[in-house]
Design an enzyme around this catalytic site. Structure first.
Site, PDB file in Angstrom:
ATOM      1  N   ASP A 153     -28.031  19.670  12.656  1.00 51.82           N
ATOM      2  CA  ASP A 153     -26.613  19.819  12.966  1.00 51.82           C
ATOM      3  C   ASP A 153     -26.407  20.494  14.316  1.00 51.82           C
ATOM      4  O   ASP A 153     -25.307  20.487  14.856  1.00 51.82           O
ATOM      5  CB  ASP A 153     -25.921  20.658  11.886  1.00 51.82           C
ATOM      6  CG  ASP A 153     -25.686  19.862  10.608  1.00 51.82           C
ATOM      7  OD1 ASP A 153     -25.908  18.638  10.634  1.00 51.82           O
ATOM      8  OD2 ASP A 153     -25.294  20.470   9.594  1.00 51.82           O
TER       9      ASP A 153
ATOM     10  N   ALA B 284     -26.269  37.821  14.776  1.00 52.61           N
ATOM     11  CA  ALA B 284     -24.991  37.121  14.652  1.00 52.61           C
ATOM     12  C   ALA B 284     -25.210  35.749  13.984  1.00 52.61           C
ATOM     13  O   ALA B 284     -25.772  35.672  12.884  1.00 52.61           O
ATOM     14  CB  ALA B 284     -24.337  36.990  16.031  1.00 52.61           C
TER      15      ALA B 284
ATOM     16  N   ASP C  18     -16.247  43.243  17.656  1.00 52.39           N
ATOM     17  CA  ASP C  18     -17.432  42.767  18.364  1.00 52.39           C
ATOM     18  C   ASP C  18     -17.099  41.688  19.389  1.00 52.39           C
ATOM     19  O   ASP C  18     -17.729  41.614  20.442  1.00 52.39           O
ATOM     20  CB  ASP C  18     -18.453  42.230  17.362  1.00 52.39           C
ATOM     21  CG  ASP C  18     -19.149  43.346  16.581  1.00 52.39           C
ATOM     22  OD1 ASP C  18     -19.110  44.497  17.057  1.00 52.39           O
ATOM     23  OD2 ASP C  18     -19.717  43.065  15.517  1.00 52.39           O
ATOM     24  N   GLY C  19     -16.099  40.860  19.076  1.00 55.69           N
ATOM     25  CA  GLY C  19     -15.703  39.810  20.019  1.00 55.69           C
ATOM     26  C   GLY C  19     -15.216  40.384  21.332  1.00 55.69           C
ATOM     27  O   GLY C  19     -15.485  39.838  22.408  1.00 55.69           O
TER      28      GLY C  19
ATOM     29  N   ARG D 221     -22.424  15.623  11.014  1.00 58.03           N
ATOM     30  CA  ARG D 221     -23.163  14.591  11.729  1.00 58.03           C
ATOM     31  C   ARG D 221     -24.412  15.198  12.356  1.00 58.03           C
ATOM     32  O   ARG D 221     -24.374  16.241  12.988  1.00 58.03           O
ATOM     33  CB  ARG D 221     -22.280  13.986  12.829  1.00 58.03           C
ATOM     34  CG  ARG D 221     -21.018  13.294  12.324  1.00 58.03           C
ATOM     35  CD  ARG D 221     -21.350  11.968  11.664  1.00 58.03           C
ATOM     36  NE  ARG D 221     -21.996  11.058  12.590  1.00 58.03           N
ATOM     37  CZ  ARG D 221     -21.336  10.276  13.446  1.00 58.03           C
ATOM     38  NH1 ARG D 221     -20.011  10.295  13.485  1.00 58.03           N
ATOM     39  NH2 ARG D 221     -21.982   9.468  14.248  1.00 58.03           N
TER      40      ARG D 221
ATOM     41  N   ASN E  87     -24.680  36.821  23.571  1.00 61.45           N
ATOM     42  CA  ASN E  87     -25.076  36.643  22.170  1.00 61.45           C
ATOM     43  C   ASN E  87     -25.873  35.367  21.948  1.00 61.45           C
ATOM     44  O   ASN E  87     -27.039  35.406  21.614  1.00 61.45           O
ATOM     45  CB  ASN E  87     -23.838  36.629  21.270  1.00 61.45           C
ATOM     46  CG  ASN E  87     -23.723  37.873  20.423  1.00 61.45           C
ATOM     47  OD1 ASN E  87     -24.454  38.830  20.607  1.00 61.45           O
ATOM     48  ND2 ASN E  87     -22.788  37.863  19.487  1.00 61.45           N
ATOM     49  N   ASP E  88     -25.201  34.228  22.093  1.00 57.30           N
ATOM     50  CA  ASP E  88     -25.875  32.969  21.807  1.00 57.30           C
ATOM     51  C   ASP E  88     -25.189  31.781  22.473  1.00 57.30           C
ATOM     52  O   ASP E  88     -24.007  31.823  22.797  1.00 57.30           O
ATOM     53  CB  ASP E  88     -25.973  32.725  20.294  1.00 57.30           C
ATOM     54  CG  ASP E  88     -24.644  32.865  19.563  1.00 57.30           C
ATOM     55  OD1 ASP E  88     -23.621  32.381  20.088  1.00 57.30           O
ATOM     56  OD2 ASP E  88     -24.619  33.457  18.468  1.00 57.30           O
TER      57      ASP E  88
ATOM     58  N   GLN F 219     -16.925  31.589  22.728  1.00 55.97           N
ATOM     59  CA  GLN F 219     -15.693  31.686  23.508  1.00 55.97           C
ATOM     60  C   GLN F 219     -15.574  30.631  24.597  1.00 55.97           C
ATOM     61  O   GLN F 219     -14.480  30.203  24.926  1.00 55.97           O
ATOM     62  CB  GLN F 219     -15.611  33.094  24.137  1.00 55.97           C
ATOM     63  CG  GLN F 219     -15.529  34.201  23.096  1.00 55.97           C
ATOM     64  CD  GLN F 219     -15.757  35.576  23.681  1.00 55.97           C
ATOM     65  OE1 GLN F 219     -16.277  35.729  24.775  1.00 55.97           O
ATOM     66  NE2 GLN F 219     -15.375  36.610  22.940  1.00 55.97           N
TER      67      GLN F 219
ATOM     68  N   SER G 207     -27.246  33.310  14.547  1.00 58.20           N
ATOM     69  CA  SER G 207     -28.651  32.981  14.303  1.00 58.20           C
ATOM     70  C   SER G 207     -29.131  33.551  12.973  1.00 58.20           C
ATOM     71  O   SER G 207     -29.843  32.884  12.213  1.00 58.20           O
ATOM     72  CB  SER G 207     -29.517  33.512  15.453  1.00 58.20           C
ATOM     73  OG  SER G 207     -30.886  33.284  15.206  1.00 58.20           O
TER      74      SER G 207
END
Length: 307
Positions: free
Chosen positions: A193, A205, A91-92, A174, A163-164, A264, A207
């Site tokens: 976060d 993915a 998928d990447g 943090r 994708n996102d 990426q 989400s």
């Protein structure tokens, strides 16, 4: 051809004529030996039908036995000269190359040589189906692409996102304070976060793992999912695809914060940097050979993940 029947010879000659003017961009994850082997089968199949294979120069060492491949130095040159694109990997590999395909209006199909292969259309044993590219014997699903801009004091950089886009701390333990604006008006404040802004394609993915919903990939919307929000009421919100979302935080500079696009591209964020998310003018066209219900596909793939 003398060993083939008359009918087979006629089919080979016909396929050569059909594919004679077709430039196929082939992108391969060369870190995977089985992906290279599969790509060689694809090259043989499509060139026998008369198509021209285009590849990036950094893959040349793996395919030197093929003499008619045209190589390009950059992805921009490669996709600008292609009619259609095929990826071989996981998928990447698909997501990385989908940005270039969308920006050049090139339809794309993925061959799964990865683990899950959620975005891929066919498996390695089905590569003979790729001959259908040469006769336009397929349908395309049009997917929304989002445009992500990072506005700094002296410059603005804009990226296409398939994708996102994720805003987060360098150390996810943090909390980061983020203000969200919708169409120029402040909507809410998050202590979390981080935030995930997903396309419908990306809804299955990161989400989804963070508690977001599954969204049919041809819809036009942006899915905002907070990562571990420090509140009982902060949940996923789905925005109209025409909404312009802006995120701003003065706390960027107090600790490492980053914007990550499609897992990426990573951009460090400083105090007063603004991130703007909106619908891109580009559209991703995903080639489909199978008339399979999306929700059935989701069920099958997520079951594979559980197994």
């Amino acid at each position: 051809l003398h060993l083939l029947s008359r009918r087979q010879r006629q089919m080979c000659i016909r396929d050569r004529k059909i594919g004679g003017n077709m430039n196929i961009c082939l992108k391969v994850n060369t870190d995977k030996g089985h992906a290279i082997k599969c790509a060689k089968e694809i090259i043989t199949l499509l060139t026998d039908c008369g198509a021209t294979i285009l590849m990036k120069r950094d893959a040349k060492e793996h395919f030197e036995s093929f003499k008619d491949i045209i190589y390009y130095k950059s992805d921009n040159e490669l996709f600008a000269n292609a009619d259609k694109a095929v990826t071989v990997g996981g998928d990447g590999t698909i997501i990385h190359n989908a940005r270039h395909a969308a920006e050049n209006n090139i339809p794309l199909i993925g061959v799964n040589c990865g683990h899950l292969g959620f975005a891929a259309e066919i498996e390695p044993e089905e590569v003979s189906e790729l001959k259908r590219l040469l006769t336009d014997d397929y349908t395309t699903d049009e997917r929304m692409v989002i445009e992500v801009s990072v506005v700094k004091e002296t410059s603005t950089k804009t990226f296409s996102c398939i994708n996102d886009a994720v805003i987060s701390r360098g150390q996810l333990s943090r909390i980061i304070d983020l203000n969200l604006y919708v169409d120029g008006e402040k909507a809410t404040h998050y202590s979390a976060d981080g935030l995930i802004f997903a396309t419908p394609t990306g809804s299955t993915a990161y989400s989804l793992s963070a508690g977001g919903p599954v969204v049919e990939p041809t819809m036009s919307c942006v899915v905002l999912t907070p990562i571990c929000p420090h509140s009982l009421v902060d949940r996923t919100v789905i925005f109209n695809g025409n909404s312009v979302l802006s995120v701003y935080s003065e706390s960027y500079g107090t600790s490492e914060s980053y914007l990550t696009i499609d897992g990426q591209i990573v951009i460090p964020l400083s105090s007063r940097d603004k991130v703007i998310i909106k619908k891109s003018p580009y559209i991703l066209k995903m080639i489909s050979f199978k008339n399979k219900n999306f929700y059935r596909r989701v069920s099958e793939k997520l079951k594979e993940r559980d197994d």
